[in-house]
Design a protein around this motif. Structure first.
Motif, PDB file in Angstrom:
ATOM      1  N   PHE A  21      37.988  54.536  39.417  1.00  0.00           N
ATOM      2  CA  PHE A  21      38.070  53.181  39.993  1.00  0.00           C
ATOM      3  C   PHE A  21      36.838  52.365  39.629  1.00  0.00           C
ATOM      4  O   PHE A  21      36.951  51.196  39.250  1.00  0.00           O
ATOM      5  N   ARG A  22      35.668  52.951  39.753  1.00  0.00           N
ATOM      6  CA  ARG A  22      34.427  52.224  39.457  1.00  0.00           C
ATOM      7  C   ARG A  22      34.409  51.775  37.993  1.00  0.00           C
ATOM      8  O   ARG A  22      34.065  50.628  37.695  1.00  0.00           O
ATOM      9  N   GLU A  23      34.793  52.668  37.082  1.00  0.00           N
ATOM     10  CA  GLU A  23      34.774  52.319  35.660  1.00  0.00           C
ATOM     11  C   GLU A  23      35.806  51.229  35.344  1.00  0.00           C
ATOM     12  O   GLU A  23      35.530  50.320  34.561  1.00  0.00           O
ATOM     13  N   VAL A  24      36.983  51.309  35.956  1.00  0.00           N
ATOM     14  CA  VAL A  24      38.016  50.294  35.703  1.00  0.00           C
ATOM     15  C   VAL A  24      37.576  48.940  36.263  1.00  0.00           C
ATOM     16  O   VAL A  24      37.768  47.899  35.621  1.00  0.00           O
ATOM     17  N   TYR A  30      34.022  42.586  33.281  1.00  0.00           N
ATOM     18  CA  TYR A  30      33.425  42.182  32.000  1.00  0.00           C
ATOM     19  C   TYR A  30      34.481  41.638  31.041  1.00  0.00           C
ATOM     20  O   TYR A  30      34.289  40.588  30.418  1.00  0.00           O
ATOM     21  N   PHE A  31      35.620  42.323  30.943  1.00  0.00           N
ATOM     22  CA  PHE A  31      36.648  41.925  29.978  1.00  0.00           C
ATOM     23  C   PHE A  31      37.279  40.592  30.357  1.00  0.00           C
ATOM     24  O   PHE A  31      37.673  39.817  29.481  1.00  0.00           O
ATOM     25  N   GLN A  32      37.358  40.305  31.660  1.00  0.00           N
ATOM     26  CA  GLN A  32      37.960  39.061  32.127  1.00  0.00           C
ATOM     27  C   GLN A  32      36.928  37.945  32.299  1.00  0.00           C
ATOM     28  O   GLN A  32      37.183  36.964  33.010  1.00  0.00           O
ATOM     29  N   ASN A  33      35.786  38.087  31.657  1.00  0.00           N
ATOM     30  CA  ASN A  33      34.748  37.042  31.642  1.00  0.00           C
ATOM     31  C   ASN A  33      34.260  36.664  33.035  1.00  0.00           C
ATOM     32  O   ASN A  33      34.002  35.490  33.330  1.00  0.00           O
ATOM     33  N   GLN A  34      34.121  37.668  33.900  1.00  0.00           N
ATOM     34  CA  GLN A  34      33.594  37.424  35.235  1.00  0.00           C
ATOM     35  C   GLN A  34      32.124  37.808  35.349  1.00  0.00           C
ATOM     36  O   GLN A  34      31.514  37.653  36.401  1.00  0.00           O
ATOM     37  N   GLY A  37      27.573  39.886  31.086  1.00  0.00           N
ATOM     38  CA  GLY A  37      27.242  41.068  30.313  1.00  0.00           C
ATOM     39  C   GLY A  37      27.844  42.297  30.962  1.00  0.00           C
ATOM     40  O   GLY A  37      28.436  42.222  32.045  1.00  0.00           O
ATOM     41  N   PRO A  38      27.720  43.468  30.310  1.00  0.00           N
ATOM     42  CA  PRO A  38      28.218  44.704  30.917  1.00  0.00           C
ATOM     43  C   PRO A  38      27.580  44.941  32.289  1.00  0.00           C
ATOM     44  O   PRO A  38      26.399  44.654  32.493  1.00  0.00           O
ATOM     45  N   TYR A  39      28.369  45.474  33.209  1.00  0.00           N
ATOM     46  CA  TYR A  39      27.889  45.604  34.586  1.00  0.00           C
ATOM     47  C   TYR A  39      26.665  46.506  34.682  1.00  0.00           C
ATOM     48  O   TYR A  39      25.733  46.211  35.440  1.00  0.00           O
ATOM     49  N   ASP A  40      26.641  47.592  33.939  1.00  0.00           N
ATOM     50  CA  ASP A  40      25.505  48.513  34.022  1.00  0.00           C
ATOM     51  C   ASP A  40      24.202  47.829  33.611  1.00  0.00           C
ATOM     52  O   ASP A  40      23.138  48.099  34.186  1.00  0.00           O
ATOM     53  N   ALA A 163      41.666  35.566  32.530  1.00  0.00           N
ATOM     54  CA  ALA A 163      41.228  34.617  33.547  1.00  0.00           C
ATOM     55  C   ALA A 163      40.396  33.513  32.913  1.00  0.00           C
ATOM     56  O   ALA A 163      39.590  33.765  32.013  1.00  0.00           O
ATOM     57  N   SER A 164      40.608  32.289  33.360  1.00  0.00           N
ATOM     58  CA  SER A 164      39.826  31.160  32.866  1.00  0.00           C
ATOM     59  C   SER A 164      38.883  30.710  33.971  1.00  0.00           C
ATOM     60  O   SER A 164      39.319  30.282  35.041  1.00  0.00           O
ATOM     61  N   GLY A 165      37.603  30.821  33.729  1.00  0.00           N
ATOM     62  CA  GLY A 165      36.616  30.439  34.727  1.00  0.00           C
ATOM     63  C   GLY A 165      36.359  31.550  35.728  1.00  0.00           C
ATOM     64  O   GLY A 165      37.054  32.561  35.778  1.00  0.00           O
ATOM     65  N   ALA A 166      35.323  31.332  36.542  1.00  0.00           N
ATOM     66  CA  ALA A 166      34.947  32.327  37.543  1.00  0.00           C
ATOM     67  C   ALA A 166      36.033  32.450  38.600  1.00  0.00           C
ATOM     68  O   ALA A 166      36.614  31.461  39.039  1.00  0.00           O
TER      69      ALA A 166
END
Length: 253
Positions: A21-24, A30-34, A37-40, A163-166
């Protein structure tokens, strides 16, 4: 859309489910532009900022937190969600599915990703007489399984909506209905993971697991003293959600 992932383990127990769950969730953000940068990397930056703030005076520490307020709020809310979906919680409430919904609300999503854990208690039964003991999933194996799930998600997510935008990331958990909901979750009895809105239909990405060692069934536990009564499954929504960070548009090459 269904994504089937082969895992080199006997079964998906609660510990492995929490890691996946954490990895997904990190991948979706990150992939949906939220996140910019990478979370880590962002978590590491926050840890460095907090360590630097402790070594400075109160005024400089307050200025640093104000300057990086959005980053701090993003990481803290994400860590709060990760803490709510712990292995102890998944095993205690006998969760069967985890749902990540990105949008203004769970009822109006832009995209959704459902992790199917099976109709199980996420507690592995002991081996039968004469069978060799089963090896527990190590931390390294759990992380490797999480990365394997993310790799399988990339192509499916690329073909899905973006997703478009935050936006906001909500987390829901499907489990048997109880008088006392899981910690940090609220019951959503009327919620269904089906969205047919006026202009579009959102089809969640469903992640299914196949285990290579022996079987990857529902890891069901049987108790001869408990009658087989059909359970009433409902969705529970996490009290915490993650508000995405605005990602600056890429400049001209």
């Amino acid at each position: 859309m269904e994504v089937s992932v082969n895992l080199p383990v006997r079964a998906v127990d609660a510990v492995l489910a929490a890691v996946i769950f954490r990895e997904v969730a990190k991948f979706v953000l990150y992939f949906q532009n939220q996140s910019p940068g990478p979370y880590d990397d962002m978590l590491r930056t926050v840890q460095e900022l907090e360590a630097e703030a402790e070594s400075q005076g109160a005024v400089r520490a307050r200025r640093s937190r104000t300057r990086n307020r959005r980053l701090l709020q993003f990481v803290r809310s994400a860590e709060a969600i990760f803490s709510s979906v712990r292995s102890e919680t998944l095993a205690a409430c006998k969760a069967t599915d985890l749902l990540l919904v990105l949008g203004a609300s769970p009822a109006r999503p832009k995209m959704a990703c459902q992790i199917h854990l099976g109709d199980s208690s996420l507690v592995v039964d002991p081996p039968a007489d004469g069978e060799p003991p089963w090896e527990e999933v190590t931390e390294k194996q759990a992380k490797d399984c999480g990365r394997r799930v993310v790799r399988s998600l990339i192509s499916a997510a690329a073909d899905g909506p973006m997703a478009s935008g935050a936006s906001k990331l909500f987390v829901l958990m499907r489990a048997p209905a109880t008088e006392t909901p899981p910690a940090n979750f609220l019951p959503k009895r009327c919620f269904k993971a089906q969205w047919k809105m006026r202009r579009r239909t959102v089809d969640p990405i469903r992640i299914m697991f196949k285990c290579s060692q022996q079987s990857c069934k529902g890891i069901e536990t049987t108790d001869p003293y408990v009658p087989a009564i059909p359970l009433d499954y409902i969705w529970y929504q996490s009290r915490v959600f993650v508000r995405g960070m605005p990602v600056p548009a890429a400049g001209p090459l």
